[in-house]
Design an enzyme around this catalytic site. Structure first.
Site, PDB file in Angstrom:
ATOM      1  N   GLU A  21       0.808  -1.195   0.042  1.00  0.00           N
ATOM      2  CA  GLU A  21      -0.159  -0.125  -0.070  1.00  0.00           C
ATOM      3  C   GLU A  21       0.697   1.386  -0.164  1.00  0.00           C
ATOM      4  O   GLU A  21       0.248   2.370   0.430  1.00  0.00           O
ATOM      5  CB  GLU A  21      -0.983   0.087   1.182  1.00  0.00           C
ATOM      6  CG  GLU A  21      -2.183  -1.083   1.097  1.00  0.00           C
ATOM      7  CD  GLU A  21      -3.350  -0.947   1.949  1.00  0.00           C
ATOM      8  OE1 GLU A  21      -2.996  -0.269   2.905  1.00  0.00           O
ATOM      9  OE2 GLU A  21      -4.210  -1.579   1.722  1.00  0.00           O
TER      10      GLU A  21
HETATM   11  C1  BMA Z   1      -4.827  -3.362   4.418  1.00  0.00           C
HETATM   12  C2  BMA Z   1      -3.740  -3.949   5.106  1.00  0.00           C
HETATM   13  C3  BMA Z   1      -3.418  -4.385   6.491  1.00  0.00           C
HETATM   14  C4  BMA Z   1      -4.507  -3.775   7.204  1.00  0.00           C
HETATM   15  C5  BMA Z   1      -5.838  -4.270   6.399  1.00  0.00           C
HETATM   16  C6  BMA Z   1      -7.165  -4.118   7.000  1.00  0.00           C
HETATM   17  O1  BMA Z   1      -4.613  -1.888   4.535  1.00  0.00           O
HETATM   18  O2  BMA Z   1      -2.479  -3.946   4.137  1.00  0.00           O
HETATM   19  O3  BMA Z   1      -2.652  -3.233   6.673  1.00  0.00           O
HETATM   20  O4  BMA Z   1      -4.445  -4.454   8.338  1.00  0.00           O
HETATM   21  O5  BMA Z   1      -6.138  -3.610   5.235  1.00  0.00           O
HETATM   22  O6  BMA Z   1      -7.281  -2.624   7.304  1.00  0.00           O
END
Ligand code: BMA
Length: 799
Positions: free
Chosen positions: A410
């Site tokens: 991300e």
């Molecule tokens: C995304 C993942 C994690 C997180 C999940 C739930 O951002 O990459 O960082 O735990 O969603 O929010």
């Protein structure tokens, strides 16, 4: 021959003037727990009371004796967490600041007290932040200034437990002349021949310089040898017509032992052995009329990846043993999962993890450990990142299960979309790692494997990084703000993350929150819920479909678990039915690292949520689903097997009292690895607002049920069913619970942990039509009390 002395015994942890006996591998938290000096951080709100552990320095000591007949002795740490000063007999051996690396020190002929002094990870991160300047982070933690498992500082499903310690094995390696320092097997398969290029390097002792050595490599009956006087060489092994390694469900997982032996004359100096597999992997990222593909192909077979995201299985990662990996990964395999993504806020897992994936045929997508933050590219971090990546790429590349390297989680998205870009004002943020350094290293060291710069990533800055039409996509809007039905509004090319939360099993909650009167908002429940507005999102998720049960915890708990399973089902059924446009779903998340309400399918105590059982259905080779779309209702049959699927579909329209008002039966043949979609014929279709009629499709023992309106608006009958307990002969710890329905019984669930904390059931949510019965195998409970079983059974009730 090289000699190894494991240094697992005799360690002490210094604490308030006392030397506590310490476990290596381990960490300060586990040692303090063992000494009775720390409350279990997973229980109640103890997490808050143990924060001090992560905020101070800690020292481990042991006596070592490195005197041997060999020319060299190295002290080798496979992992130090994290910022450490290492001294032997008062003189410094070195300093470390990276949990993801191994360290080797020449201690030839020395003995005395070995001290490993860990600074607080916060202190180290702050010191680095002073040098690099501040960078954005989704979390308040300073995780981007230290090469340490990011979720150690807390996450939206994880506690803040900032660990320190010798978290992987330590040993003395005694050797003479030369030792094998690095081996990179490059495995390729063409037409019917396999080839392994064994690129290796040795380290020589002073006396060993320039001496003529022999290296011999063997795999699957092929052998090659070379004599060399330098430090590196390449051996090429050709294996005609090798048995291939396949992902599970596609073929066998044949593994071959590859052995490299370095010797001088008749003296074997060092041996290196790994199991490799012959297989190819490609990632198709071709632009097409829909956007940009993201399709994995193994041995030329393009596949829909049936994935789950993996997080560290314990917030204290040194506790995760090979047995625990095996249990968890076997659970994944038994849920018909074929791909596991090792998520970037965690670690490069232990070798045992990848060995087990090799055996089970689970493809591994490995993130480099960067997540949800802007990472400075200044020193000392840049050098650490490069060293760590070089080491782990080489360590993991022998594994056939490893199919993809991914630059980060991300961070490309965050840079472009979460306000980082303006805030950074030109400061480095990690782009140079993901788009330059890491792809160069992978191409150089491990050129047979694909690399993608990040997840999500659309392939170009010209597009939004999370553009569903291009490359990987993380689908989080739905959980955060919408109804799960809205997963059906788009067809991303590859869904690398999406998910829905639910609380853990009741027995897990009871263990974690002793003495608490459980309520959706009781203090422990809220403490063991780390997501932003997590409880609000759970409630709204329930409320869109059911009447939110105020003050009835058991019902709330059941309904949140139902909504979790249904939400993930809505996504997977829709996306799988759009193969090959969509080429994979990676559910957030398989596992948990402590007892918590989260998106996991398996809770922190290893108990299965209904979602787990649902995954087994959703990821089976054959899937039958009914899907509403704006133009009507579709029936889809997904066949991911290598054989045609010939079956008879029976579609019935039924009323809530069980009578049939329409039926249609037809034969279908679904070609291998393909999907057939059919419009529900108008004579059986239900109206979009039908509250008394529903659809049931059956084919080959698979069942799909479709109710057009929200459950709260549907005219459910009061559920009535009989319960019988059948003892199972010869199986002392098993009974079958047989439920016979007299009405429509929707989403019947037996919560086995209500019968006994360790009891398990072989199925989750099951819907029954009047007259139908289901047999639920219960392991670990042998009672005869039907009332107890009834108290553990839930189903949808009329509003
Ligand atoms: C995304 C993942 C994690 C997180 C999940 C739930 O951002 O990459 O960082 O735990 O969603 O929010």
């Amino acid at each position: 021959m090289k000699d190894i002395t494991l240094l697992t015994k005799g360690w002490s942890l210094q604490h308030e003037g006392k030397a506590l006996s310490a476990e290596v591998p381990g960490c300060v938290h586990t040692d303090l727990l063992a000494a009775g000096l720390l409350p279990d951080p997973y229980i109640g709100t103890n997490e808050l009371d143990v924060a001090w552990v992560g905020e101070r320095p800690w020292t481990y000591t042991a006596h070592i004796d490195a005197v041997t007949a060999h020319e060299r002795t190295d002290l080798v740490f496979d992992g130090l967490d994290t910022a450490a000063e290492i001294t032997l007999d008062g003189s410094e051996l070195g300093r470390t600041r990276n949990m993801h690396r191994a360290y080797r020190f020449d201690v030839t002929g020395r003995s005395g007290e070995l001290r490993v002094r860990f600074l607080s990870a916060y202190a180290e991160a702050e010191a680095v932040r002073e040098r690099t300047g501040d960078r954005p982070n989704v979390y308040p933690a300073p995780s981007q200034y230290i090469r340490k498992m990011a979720c150690s500082f807390g996450w939206d499903w994880g506690p803040t437990l900032v660990t320190a310690g010798i978290w992987r094995p330590v040993r003395l390696e005694h050797w003479s002349t030369a030792r094998i320092a690095r081996v990179r097997p490059l495995v390729t398969v063409t037409e019917a021949a396999g080839r392994v290029e064994v690129h290796f390097e040795v380290e020589r002792s002073v006396a060993g310089h320039g001496r003529r050595l022999t290296a011999g490599a063997t795999v699957a009956g092929a052998h090659a040898e070379v004599q060399f006087t330098g430090t590196r060489a390449v051996l090429t092994l050709d294996v005609p017509d090798p048995a291939l390694w396949w992902p599970r469900g596609y073929g066998e997982q044949t593994l071959h032992e590859l052995e490299l032996v370095v010797s001088e004359g008749r003296d074997v100096l060092d041996v290196w052995r790994r199991r490799i597999g012959f297989r190819t992997v490609e990632l198709d990222r071709t632009p097409d009329e829909h956007g940009t593909a993201f399709t994995l192909a193994v041995n030329g077979e393009r596949l829909f990846a049936r994935g789950v995201n993996w997080i560290p299985d314990d917030a204290l990662p040194s506790r995760v043993t090979a047995e625990r990996y095996r249990r968890r990964l076997t659970q994944a395999a038994e849920a018909n999962v074929d791909l596991v993504r090792v998520w970037g806020g965690g670690i490069y897992e232990d070798d045992a993890f990848y060995d087990i994936c090799d055996e089970l045929g689970l493809m591994v997508w490995q993130d480099f450990p960067f997540a949800c933050a802007a990472y400075p590219e200044e020193q000392p971090l840049r050098g650490e990142v490069e060293a760590e990546a070089r080491e782990n790429v080489v360590r993991l590349m022998p594994h056939p299960s490893l199919v993809l390297w991914n630059g980060n989680n991300e961070n490309l998205w965050g840079f472009r979309d979460w306000g980082w870009e303006p805030e950074l004002a030109g400061d480095s943020w990690g782009g140079g790692y993901y788009l330059d350094l890491l792809p160069r290293l992978v191409a150089d060291l491990d050129p047979t494997r694909p690399y993608t710069p990040g997840s999500p990533w659309s392939g170009s800055w010209e597009r939004h990084p999370n553009d569903p039409a291009h490359g990987t996509h993380h689908s989080w809007e739905v959980w955060n703000r919408r109804d799960y039905a809205e997963y059906r509004d788009s067809v991303p090319r590859f869904v690398a993350e999406f998910g829905w939360q639910a609380p853990p099993a009741l027995a897990t909650l009871r263990r974690a929150l002793p003495g608490e009167t459980l309520a959706a908002d009781s203090p422990g429940m809220l403490h063991h819920q780390k997501a932003e507005d997590g409880k609000g999102k759970l409630d709204r998720g329930v409320n869109r479909h059911f009447v939110l049960p105020e003050g009835d915890f058991d019902r709330w708990h059941y309904l949140t678990q139902v909504v979790q399973a249904r939400a993930v089902a809505a996504g997977i059924e829709h996306w799988r039915a759009h193969w090959p446009m969509c080429a994979g779903t990676v559910v957030w998340q398989l596992n948990d690292c402590w007892p918590v309400s989260s998106w996991s399918a398996i809770d922190g105590d290893g108990r299965l949520k209904p979602l787990y059982h649902e995954l087994r259905r959703l990821y089976a080779d054959h899937l039958l689903t009914i899907q509403p779309d704006p133009g009507g209702t579709n029936l889809a049959l997904v066949n991911q097997s290598a054989h045609p699927w010939s079956t008879t579909v029976t579609l019935r329209r039924l009323t809530t009292d069980g009578s049939q008002t329409g039926q249609s039966t037809w034969e279908v043949e679904v070609a291998p690895r393909s999907v057939t979609r059919t419009r529900v014929p108008p004579k059986v279709a239900v109206a979009p607002a039908a509250d008394k009629e529903f659809l049931v499709a059956d084919a080959d023992g698979l069942r799909a049920l479709h109710i057009a309106v929200a459950d709260r608006d549907f005219d459910y009958p009061s559920p009535r069913f009989d319960v019988r307990i059948d003892p199972v002969d010869g199986k002392g710890d098993r009974v079958d619970v047989v439920v016979t329905a007299h009405t429509l019984v929707r989403d019947l669930l037996l919560q086995p942990d209500r019968l006994a904390p360790d009891a398990t059931a072989d199925r989750g949510l099951t819907s029954l039509l009047p007259g139908e019965e289901v047999r639920i195998q219960v392991q670990g409970w042998t009672g005869r009390d039907v009332q107890a079983v009834r108290a553990a059974l839930f189903c949808v009730e009329p509003a």
